[in-house]
Design a protein around this motif. Structure first.
Motif: not given
Length: 295
Positions: A225-235
């Protein structure tokens, strides 16, 4: 004794975090493993003679009366008065923050737990560890863990705790420059709540057969969920994942990876300094076996 200084409030990491269901009252049922690390906020406590609880440092975005530290102190003050018939002295609390808000490191809960443990000592209240854990739970589900004070397997809403052993290691942690409000994650349409429950022996067995690369147990259900809503987390997950089993802690935004040695962690941080975006912050931390203020 009228003062306690430099009381540590350590960060926590969630080695895994599964959402296994939801109670009728809306609280999510979780399974997780918490580990303490040696990166800490610090607090100073000075008694005052007028019965007031005051925070004497400014925390941007956190009004004094809504700060968990102040609420915890007032709650303990009320509890001591209920038990003894006497109101404890007031206290000035200086809170020195280095742990980010909205980072999944439990900073606010840790600050509140340290407040309860320190004032229990400063006021001579004599409450047991369990009594402090019970007192802290209504303020925040992570607070009992910090008072429990050692690596723990947790269930329920996070308050049912059992001590567990994990490898003694170092962590590299990335703060990717965003705050992730916990409520955004738990109310998201993308959150799944049906991960099958595990048993504590599954977790312990996983860490008993570790190889040269430290791989974590399970997953973090909140990460998708967090990586979808907050791209810097995914990066950040992608960048740190080049060096090991990187994942998000808590509801985010911080991302971590475990290493056997400080030298390995330093090598990753050297690469981080050369390659990471300027909006990110990276640091290393050692796992703690016990909370420094453990009862």
């Amino acid at each position: 004794m009228t003062r306690l200084e430099h009381c540590p409030a350590p960060a926590k990491l969630n080695l895994f975090l599964h959402v296994t269901g939801r109670r009728p009252d809306g609280y999510h049922l979780l399974q997780t493993a918490f580990v303490l690390v040696d990166r800490c906020d610090t607090l100073d406590f000075t008694l005052r003679d007028d019965g007031q609880v005051r925070r004497v440092t400014d925390i941007p975005g956190v009004p004094e009366d809504s700060d968990l530290v102040v609420r915890a102190a007032r709650l303990l003050q009320e509890e001591v008065q209920r038990r003894t018939g006497t109101l404890p002295p007031g206290v000035d609390i200086a809170l020195h923050k280095i742990l980010p808000m909205g980072g999944g490191l439990g900073g606010g809960s840790s600050d509140a737990a340290t407040t309860l443990m320190a004032l229990n000592r400063l006021w001579g209240a004599g409450l047991s560890k369990q009594a402090l854990m019970d007192l802290g739970l209504p303020l925040g589900a992570d607070i009992p863990f910090f008072i429990f004070g050692e690596t723990a397997f947790a269930e329920g809403v996070g308050e049912a705790l059992q001590a567990v052993a994990v490898p003694d290691c170092w962590y590299v942690v990335i703060e990717p420059g965003v705050q992730v409000p916990t409520a955004h994650i738990f109310t998201s349409e993308y959150l799944t709540r049906n991960t099958a429950a595990v048993i504590i022996s599954d977790f312990s067995r996983h860490y008993a057969v570790q190889s040269s690369e430290l791989r974590q147990f399970g997953k973090n259900d909140l990460q998708q969920v967090a990586t979808r809503l907050f791209p810097p987390v995914a990066e950040a997950v992608e960048w740190l994942g080049a060096y090991g089993d990187a994942r998000m802690t808590g509801s985010g935004a911080c991302v971590f990876c475990a290493f056997h040695s400080e030298e390995q962690a330093d090598a990753v941080l050297d690469a981080f300094k050369r390659q990471a975006p300027a909006t990110w912050k990276g640091w290393k931390a050692k796992a703690l076996r016990k909370h420094p203020l453990a009862l």
